[in-house]
Design a protein around this motif. Structure first.
Motif, PDB file in Angstrom:
ATOM      1  N   SER A  60       0.239  17.573   7.973  1.00  0.00           N
ATOM      2  CA  SER A  60      -0.500  16.353   7.602  1.00  0.00           C
ATOM      3  C   SER A  60      -1.753  16.104   8.438  1.00  0.00           C
ATOM      4  CB  SER A  60       0.435  15.140   7.651  1.00  0.00           C
ATOM      5  OG  SER A  60       0.923  14.973   8.957  1.00  0.00           O
ATOM      6  N   SER A  61      -2.477  17.176   8.752  1.00  0.00           N
ATOM      7  CA  SER A  61      -3.757  16.982   9.429  1.00  0.00           C
ATOM      8  C   SER A  61      -4.800  16.481   8.437  1.00  0.00           C
ATOM      9  CB  SER A  61      -4.229  18.318  10.033  1.00  0.00           C
ATOM     10  OG  SER A  61      -5.628  18.305  10.199  1.00  0.00           O
ATOM     11  N   PHE A  62      -5.443  15.384   8.769  1.00  0.00           N
ATOM     12  CA  PHE A  62      -6.491  14.875   7.869  1.00  0.00           C
ATOM     13  C   PHE A  62      -7.631  15.870   7.743  1.00  0.00           C
ATOM     14  CE2 PHE A  62      -4.964  10.492   9.194  1.00  0.00           C
ATOM     15  CZ  PHE A  62      -4.326  10.256   7.982  1.00  0.00           C
ATOM     16  N   LEU A  63      -7.974  16.531   8.846  1.00  0.00           N
ATOM     17  CA  LEU A  63      -9.079  17.497   8.797  1.00  0.00           C
ATOM     18  C   LEU A  63      -8.760  18.604   7.791  1.00  0.00           C
ATOM     19  CD1 LEU A  63     -11.836  18.310  10.029  1.00  0.00           C
ATOM     20  CD2 LEU A  63     -10.567  19.735  11.643  1.00  0.00           C
ATOM     21  N   PHE A  64      -7.543  19.149   7.904  1.00  0.00           N
ATOM     22  CA  PHE A  64      -7.161  20.222   6.983  1.00  0.00           C
ATOM     23  C   PHE A  64      -7.177  19.732   5.539  1.00  0.00           C
ATOM     24  CE2 PHE A  64      -4.232  22.581   4.359  1.00  0.00           C
ATOM     25  CZ  PHE A  64      -4.681  23.879   4.563  1.00  0.00           C
ATOM     26  N   HIS A  65      -6.609  18.571   5.308  1.00  0.00           N
ATOM     27  CA  HIS A  65      -6.508  18.106   3.924  1.00  0.00           C
ATOM     28  C   HIS A  65      -7.869  17.796   3.326  1.00  0.00           C
ATOM     29  CE1 HIS A  65      -2.246  18.025   2.886  1.00  0.00           C
ATOM     30  NE2 HIS A  65      -2.141  18.140   4.203  1.00  0.00           N
ATOM     31  N   TYR A  66      -8.730  17.187   4.119  1.00  0.00           N
ATOM     32  CA  TYR A  66     -10.056  16.865   3.590  1.00  0.00           C
ATOM     33  C   TYR A  66     -10.799  18.134   3.179  1.00  0.00           C
ATOM     34  CZ  TYR A  66     -14.823  15.405   3.113  1.00  0.00           C
ATOM     35  OH  TYR A  66     -16.076  15.195   2.608  1.00  0.00           O
ATOM     36  N   LEU A  67     -10.715  19.157   4.019  1.00  0.00           N
ATOM     37  CA  LEU A  67     -11.520  20.356   3.786  1.00  0.00           C
ATOM     38  C   LEU A  67     -10.905  21.308   2.762  1.00  0.00           C
ATOM     39  CD1 LEU A  67     -12.528  21.030   7.469  1.00  0.00           C
ATOM     40  CD2 LEU A  67     -14.059  20.421   5.597  1.00  0.00           C
ATOM     41  N   TYR A 179     -20.184  17.278  13.018  1.00  0.00           N
ATOM     42  CA  TYR A 179     -21.350  17.181  12.159  1.00  0.00           C
ATOM     43  C   TYR A 179     -22.137  18.480  11.969  1.00  0.00           C
ATOM     44  CZ  TYR A 179     -24.514  14.614   9.374  1.00  0.00           C
ATOM     45  OH  TYR A 179     -25.224  14.177   8.306  1.00  0.00           O
ATOM     46  N   GLY A 180     -22.524  19.152  13.063  1.00  0.00           N
ATOM     47  CA  GLY A 180     -23.295  20.400  12.930  1.00  0.00           C
ATOM     48  C   GLY A 180     -22.523  21.471  12.181  1.00  0.00           C
ATOM     49  N   PRO A 356      -7.784   8.311   0.505  1.00  0.00           N
ATOM     50  CA  PRO A 356      -9.114   8.423  -0.091  1.00  0.00           C
ATOM     51  C   PRO A 356      -9.780   9.700   0.402  1.00  0.00           C
ATOM     52  CG  PRO A 356      -9.177   6.923   1.781  1.00  0.00           C
ATOM     53  CD  PRO A 356      -7.765   7.415   1.673  1.00  0.00           C
ATOM     54  N   VAL A 357     -10.342  10.477  -0.503  1.00  0.00           N
ATOM     55  CA  VAL A 357     -11.020  11.717  -0.121  1.00  0.00           C
ATOM     56  C   VAL A 357     -12.465  11.637  -0.595  1.00  0.00           C
ATOM     57  CG1 VAL A 357     -11.072  14.227  -0.387  1.00  0.00           C
ATOM     58  CG2 VAL A 357      -8.879  13.030  -0.356  1.00  0.00           C
ATOM     59  N   ALA A 358     -13.408  11.745   0.351  1.00  0.00           N
ATOM     60  CA  ALA A 358     -14.820  11.692  -0.037  1.00  0.00           C
ATOM     61  C   ALA A 358     -15.118  12.802  -1.034  1.00  0.00           C
ATOM     62  CB  ALA A 358     -15.702  11.831   1.193  1.00  0.00           C
ATOM     63  N   SER A 359     -15.844  12.459  -2.097  1.00  0.00           N
ATOM     64  CA  SER A 359     -16.188  13.463  -3.112  1.00  0.00           C
ATOM     65  C   SER A 359     -17.526  14.089  -2.746  1.00  0.00           C
ATOM     66  CB  SER A 359     -16.294  12.798  -4.487  1.00  0.00           C
ATOM     67  OG  SER A 359     -17.374  11.883  -4.503  1.00  0.00           O
TER      68      SER A 359
ATOM     69  N   LEU B 220     -18.110  13.380   7.161  1.00  0.00           N
ATOM     70  CA  LEU B 220     -17.266  12.587   8.056  1.00  0.00           C
ATOM     71  C   LEU B 220     -15.899  12.370   7.424  1.00  0.00           C
ATOM     72  CD1 LEU B 220     -19.937   9.824   8.777  1.00  0.00           C
ATOM     73  CD2 LEU B 220     -19.420  11.780  10.239  1.00  0.00           C
ATOM     74  N   GLY B 221     -15.533  13.246   6.484  1.00  0.00           N
ATOM     75  CA  GLY B 221     -14.338  13.010   5.666  1.00  0.00           C
ATOM     76  C   GLY B 221     -13.081  12.738   6.447  1.00  0.00           C
ATOM     77  N   GLU B 222     -12.794  13.565   7.461  1.00  0.00           N
ATOM     78  CA  GLU B 222     -11.521  13.403   8.178  1.00  0.00           C
ATOM     79  C   GLU B 222     -11.514  12.118   9.002  1.00  0.00           C
ATOM     80  OE1 GLU B 222     -13.822  15.487   9.043  1.00  0.00           O
ATOM     81  OE2 GLU B 222     -14.123  15.254  11.188  1.00  0.00           O
ATOM     82  N   ALA B 223     -12.688  11.725   9.517  1.00  0.00           N
ATOM     83  CA  ALA B 223     -12.745  10.479  10.288  1.00  0.00           C
ATOM     84  C   ALA B 223     -12.465   9.292   9.370  1.00  0.00           C
ATOM     85  CB  ALA B 223     -14.114  10.337  10.946  1.00  0.00           C
ATOM     86  N   LEU B 224     -12.995   9.353   8.153  1.00  0.00           N
ATOM     87  CA  LEU B 224     -12.764   8.248   7.223  1.00  0.00           C
ATOM     88  C   LEU B 224     -11.300   8.154   6.843  1.00  0.00           C
ATOM     89  CD1 LEU B 224     -15.938   8.811   5.092  1.00  0.00           C
ATOM     90  CD2 LEU B 224     -15.401   6.740   6.339  1.00  0.00           C
TER      91      LEU B 224
END
Lengths: 406, 411
Positions: A60-67, A179-180, A356-359, B220-224
């Motif tokens: 359940s890592s948010f970083l993994f799931h987002y990407l 970010y970079g 919520p996942v940014a599109s 910034l997806g994971e931070a959000l």
């Protein structure tokens, strides 16, 4: 109309941010993306968090799931001979390979990108490494601070009025989050979509060598071209913003003003109800305002201290002055503008539920979908991909599993 | 040489950075990019002023629109025409050019092109294969669609700015680098190429819109997700990373010289200790695990600084990289030109520019083995290609062209 990249098959052998962000973009554009992870372990970002409730849990890592939403996941030990052979078969079926091994690791895994390019003439290979595939730093070990701070902005971040005043002696900072790294992934995605388009006509693939450091430098060339062409070097102390304003305090937080032109200054004066100090002839011209910027910025801040950020925001924007409150991520999520544009997709995570996942920010017509496919668990689609792409019978998949190849 | 976008024509209304960078990337990939300009409203990047007060002094002599290196960097490989779009003839010319083009890109505020009759539905009626892209700050819809903004405003609204600052302090308020612009440009560029591919398959063009703020927020997806699910505002984190320790930028010998060091594994930690001479403090139980090193990072950072501060960043980089520890000089622009890696990669290109002579420009963000992007042409002088574009592409007769020059429609 179907998504732009329907029918394109992408293999991803990457960890953390840049490669996975690149192929996440391709997935959102309609490509079938198969993420290859090392058996048992998986992508490092599964362990990186942030996690719900700060409970470390590789599922359940948010970083993994987002990407990794909208992708399929398989496991394969690409570094050992049997796994290497399976990878060769997968590459026969793929249009794109996104890989982030530096030359040292490619060698260790017996993967020669030039050779793969020769063997698969129509394959597009995107290599994403900190410093590129060639040159004396090609095998340097580097994480995100190392690459960001060797790019165009790391040394200069932070600079500007407030930073110099408050922290004259502190170390340069990263850009916030990863970010970079995200940017390097976006650069890779642009290069891949261009290569896919180009292949329509040429039939030929490409080997794309993306150095994260160069990607950052070529996109923010301002200081570099100035220096290269004789304007001298900016240090973070000598450097002031090219515009007036910047981060400014107000009654309930901070807002940002970016002031360039006479018409904006005239409008700002009106918004502040023409205070006596603003009539000072020192502030009448662009040059005068720059010369006396310390006084001017202090006086604007004094005015702002008796106003709220929402009040300033709407009042100044009405008058076409570039001003905006500094939003925290919480405020971004609640932002009426983003809500009205359905920017966040509906995603789901195991043991967490809806997130919520940014599109991608494209608005119609391709890619925008109200829901995201859940990021794969480790090896979730082994059966499906090895069967559908390579025609392996179940017995073969079982034996590869048993020998640790997948 | 055949390049990825050879044979495509782009009409580029971009100004400043965000818009022109899209055209520059497309031109680098081989598209014929025509920059639409006006002598009465110059692209701000052509001007020493009003943006940079001090830089105007030596620049003039009547040719200063063609002197700015920053302009040249993001308008390389393009053609330039000057046309007065306030006249009906000017709009007619531009429409005729768009009819013969594949892509229109712009970074105007919502509605500007529409008021000139250059909205997508009107243009697509004449040219259904047209791909068009817009990149307003907040998007073309929603309550803030008319927001006035530049890069730092985008950074404030996207959430990025609130995350930059020292762990023990407030946010520092300036995002170094115009990332709002750059990220938007990348997103628009990939959107345009994706739409070209879509057109190749379906035969139809389309309109693409991206909001600059949203483009930045996708990074910034994971931070959000963290903020949403864990209900907290973390605030600035400095250079802290919960998964690495040491993890910071450390002072070195020299004037404002620094090195970034990141240790992810116990193996790397042991290698680092060995390089610094296995000092007694490193044997302290508080520094034996990643977690405890992270918890005691203030003291750890001080110890590492004690070692780095008497050495140059290059020396630290070399010593640590030799044992597999991630370290790299924090580079200022001078470093970029003296660093042997850059020399080897040949990152920059030298381009002959008629007004300033040979000029250094940054290279392309990726190397393409078969269809390399190239800087083949200097950034155009203001209006340099009027005759070529209006006569050879649009098809004006010599007489008609001269008439429009006299009437200051082409100027």
């Amino acid at each position: 109309m179907g998504p732009a990249f329907q029918g394109i098959r992408v293999l991803e052998i990457c960890s953390m941010v840049p490669g996975p962000f690149c192929s996440r973009i391709l997935a959102d554009l309609g490509a079938e993306v198969v993420k290859i992870e090392p058996p048992q372990v998986g992508d490092e970002s599964r362990y990186a968090g942030p996690f719900p409730g700060d409970q470390e849990d590789a599922s359940s890592s948010f970083l993994f799931h987002y990407l990794n939403v909208n992708k399929l996941g398989i496991t394969l030990e690409v570094a050992q001979p049997e796994g290497r052979a399976v990878l060769g078969e997968l590459l026969q079926k793929a249009d794109v390979l996104v890989i982030d091994f530096p030359p040292r690791d490619l060698k260790k895994a017996n993967l020669d990108l030039q050779q793969i390019a020769r063997d698969h003439a129509s394959l597009i290979i995107a290599s994403i490494t900190p410093f590129g595939l060639t040159g004396p730093h090609a095998d340097y070990n580097a994480y995100y601070l190392n690459t960001y701070h060797s790019g165009p902005d790391g040394y200069l971040n932070p600079s500007g009025r407030l930073a110099n005043k408050l922290y004259p002696d502190r170390e340069p900072l990263r850009a916030g989050g990863y970010y970079g790294e995200y940017q390097a992934g976006a650069v890779a995605a642009v290069s891949v979509v261009a290569a896919i388009y180009s292949r329509n006509f040429s039939g030929k693939g490409a080997l794309l060598d993306i150095s994260k450091q160069e990607a950052l430098m070529s996109l923010d060339p301002g200081d570099i071209v100035q220096y290269a062409n004789g304007s001298g070097m900016r240090t973070r102390f000598g450097r002031i913003a090219l515009y007036l304003g910047g981060l400014t305090e107000c009654r309930d937080g901070f807002w940002v003003l970016q002031l360039h032109f006479d018409r904006q200054w005239e409008a700002l004066k009106k918004c502040m109800e023409n205070p006596q100090w603003a009539q000072d002839p020192r502030f009448d011209t662009v040059e005068g305002r720059h010369q006396h910027r310390g006084d001017l910025e202090r006086l604007i801040e004094e005015w702002a201290r008796s106003h709220t950020k929402q009040d300033i925001y709407h009042r100044l924007q009405q008058a076409e002055v570039s001003a905006v409150p500094v939003l925290t991520p919480t405020e971004v999520l609640a932002d009426e503008q983003l809500k009205s544009r359905e920017f966040f997709m509906d995603g789901a995570m195991p043991s967490v539920g809806r997130v919520p996942v940014a599109s991608l920010p494209f608005r119609p017509p391709f890619s925008h979908s109200p829901a995201a496919r859940q990021a794969p668990s480790l090896g979730q689609h082994n059966g499906r991909i090895y069967q559908a792409w390579l025609g392996y019978p179940e017995s073969k998949i079982k034996s590869l599993e048993a020998s640790g190849v997948i | 040489m055949q390049q990825a976008l050879s044979g495509s024509r782009v009409v580029d209304f971009g100004t400043a950075l965000a818009g022109p960078l899209v055209g520059a990337l497309l031109a680098d990939m081989g598209a014929e990019v025509i920059k639409i300009e006006s002598k009465t409203r110059l692209d701000g990047f052509r001007m020493g002023r009003p943006i940079i007060g001090q830089d105007t002094a030596g620049g003039d002599e009547g040719k200063w629109p063609d002197l700015m290196p920053g302009f040249h960097a993001v308008n390389r490989n393009k053609l330039s025409v000057t046309v007065d779009m306030k006249t009906p003839d000017g709009v007619r010319l531009v429409k005729a050019l768009i009819k013969k083009s594949d892509v229109v890109t712009n970074n105007y505020a919502p509605g500007v092109l529409g008021r000139l009759g250059l909205d997508y539905p009107s243009l697509a009626k004449e040219n259904p294969r047209l791909v068009m892209a817009s990149m307003p700050a907040a998007g073309l819809t929603g309550p803030l669609r008319d927001m006035v903004s530049y890069a730092s405003v985008v950074a404030a609204a996207s959430g990025l700015m609130s995350m930059i600052g020292y762990e023990d302090g407030e946010m520092v308020g300036q995002v170094q680098g115009p990332w709002g612009d750059v990220v938007a440009s990348l997103t628009v560029t990939m959107g345009i190429v994706a739409a070209l591919r879509h057109r190749h398959v379906t035969g139809r063009g389309q309109f693409i819109e991206i909001a600059q703020i949203e483009a930045q927020t996708t990074m910034l997806g994971e931070a959000l997700m963290d903020y949403q699910m864990n209900k907290r505002v973390r605030g600035p984190q400095g250079n802290y990373d919960p998964n690495m320790a040491p993890h910071n930028v450390y002072r070195c010998a020299g004037d404002d010289r620094w090195v970034a060091v990141e240790v992810a594994t116990e193996e790397q930690w042991k290698a680092l200790c060995k390089v610094i001479g296995d000092p007694d403090w490193a044997k302290d139980p508080r520094f034996q695990t990643l977690r405890s090193r992270g918890e005691n990072r203030k003291e750890l950072d001080q110890r590492i600084s004690d070692w780095t501060s008497s050495r140059s960043p290059e020396e630290v980089t070399e010593l640590l990289q030799a044992v597999g520890v991630a370290a790299m000089t924090v580079m200022n622009v001078e470093d970029h030109f003296t660093n042997p890696h850059f020399q080897h990669r040949g990152f920059g290109v030298e381009v002959e520019q008629p007004m300033v002579g040979v000029e250094w420009l940054p290279g392309f963000p990726w190397r393409m083995s078969k269809t390399p992007g190239q800087v083949q042409r200097h950034a155009p002088l203001l209006g340099e290609h009027n005759e070529y574009v209006w006569c050879s592409i649009v098809g004006l007769s010599k007489e008609e062209y001269e008439r429009l020059v006299q009437a200051e429609v082409v100027k």
